[in-house]
Design an enzyme around this catalytic site. Structure first.
Site, short mmCIF file in Angstrom:
data_model
loop_
_atom_site.label_atom_id
_atom_site.label_comp_id
_atom_site.label_asym_id
_atom_site.label_seq_id
_atom_site.Cartn_x
_atom_site.Cartn_y
_atom_site.Cartn_z
CG ASN A 98 3.85 -2.84 -5.78
OD1 ASN A 98 3.83 -1.76 -6.36
ND2 ASN A 98 3.70 -2.93 -4.47
N GLY A 156 0.77 -1.23 0.00
CA GLY A 156 0.00 0.00 0.00
C GLY A 156 0.80 1.29 0.00
NE ARG A 193 5.91 2.67 -5.65
CZ ARG A 193 5.83 1.73 -4.70
NH1 ARG A 193 6.42 0.55 -4.88
NH2 ARG A 193 5.18 1.95 -3.59
CG HIS A 223 7.84 -3.80 3.70
ND1 HIS A 223 7.34 -4.70 4.62
CD2 HIS A 223 6.75 -3.17 3.16
CE1 HIS A 223 6.02 -4.61 4.65
NE2 HIS A 223 5.64 -3.70 3.77
#
Length: 288
Positions: free
Chosen positions: A49, A40, A191, A267
């Site tokens: 992604n 998110g 991004r 992450h």
């Protein structure tokens, strides 16, 4: 000597109408269905992604990539929507309607972060439909032992506040999301540009407000013992957003579970440890 590059798969885009709003979906490949839910962060989207993983995964699977509500080409939940239900509850409803519209009954399900929360909640809501579950540092199933919000959560909150999105902020954000940010410098521009969509910015402010009202993600950790699907947990040891210590609860409570931890990884496991991610996911989903 040159190394042969994997052939880029053909992407097919759909818009699926649901009772909540239109959902943008991209598909590629053939075989058992693998639904992949993105995280998110600002500028996130399904293809953005996971595009680097498609050449490997589409050789064995029909990969279904929905933009979750609020992201990419999908509809933006309103303030009233987010007051009535959490973003996770909204996403599960939209996802199951979308898969119905595509004629998909049973499927493998993979999710990262915010998408991991939706994957967890879907496995709980429709256990007969989820064959296997892959979770990468999932929201909701994790119970932190350290202070919250975490460093990564703070970076997400900061991005659209203050002076608004900037390229510098995006570089800082990627620096928190990954263990070796210099490797992903080229990602920042794309991004950043994706994060400038006005409707997405407005949604993000609504989403952050709703997140604060609800005191974080849905507490899915309370129900992880109900998960029936065999589950693979993938985690970066150096994740500063959804930290590894929180994995212990899922490891203890999910009946059929295994955990793989990547050192020197944050992450974004699917990017930072791309080859290992693709091999582990493929091998896990092939097992009977």
């Amino acid at each position: 000597m040159t190394t042969a590059r994997a052939e880029e798969p053909k992407l097919v885009e759909h818009t699926v109408r649901t009772t909540l709003g239109p959902m943008a979906v991209t598909e590629a490949g053939e075989g058992p269905v693998l639904v992949m839910l993105h995280g998110g962060g600002p500028g996130a989207g399904a293809v953005a992604n996971y595009h680097q993983n498609l050449p490997a995964l589409t050789r064995r699977f029909r990969v279904v990539l929905p933009d979750q509500p609020g992201f990419g080409g999908s509809y933006r939940p309103t303030e009233a929507d987010l007051d009535a239900r959490s973003i996770t509850e909204i996403t599960v409803d939209a996802l199951l309607q979308t898969l119905d519209g595509l004629g998909v009954d049973r499927f493998h399900l993979l999710g990262n972060s915010l998408g991991g929360a939706a994957a967890l909640a879907t496995a709980l809501a429709a256990p007969g439909r989820v064959e296997k579950l892959v979770l990468m540092a999932p929201g909701g199933g994790w119970l932190p032992f350290g202070p919250t919000p975490t460093e990564g959560q703070k970076a997400m909150f900061r991005y659209y506040n203050g002076e608004g999105p900037t390229l510098r902020k995006m570089r800082d954000f990627i620096g928190v999301m990954t263990a070796e940010p210099k490797r992903w410098a080229d990602t920042a521009q794309a991004r950043y540009e994706a994060s400038l969509d006005e409707s997405h910015i407005a949604f993000y402010h609504r989403y952050n407000a709703a997140f604060a009202k609800r005191h974080g993600m849905d507490p899915l950790w309370q129900r992880v013992h109900e998960i029936e699907a065999p589950t693979l947990l993938l985690w970066g040891r150096d994740d500063r957003t959804i930290t590894l210590d929180g994995a212990q609860l899922m490891l203890r409570r999910i009946r059929d579970v295994q955990l793989h931890v990547f050192g020197g990884c944050g992450h974004w496991v699917q990017v930072e440890r791309q080859a290992e991610f693709e091999r582990l996911v493929t091998d896990f989903l092939k097992e009977h």
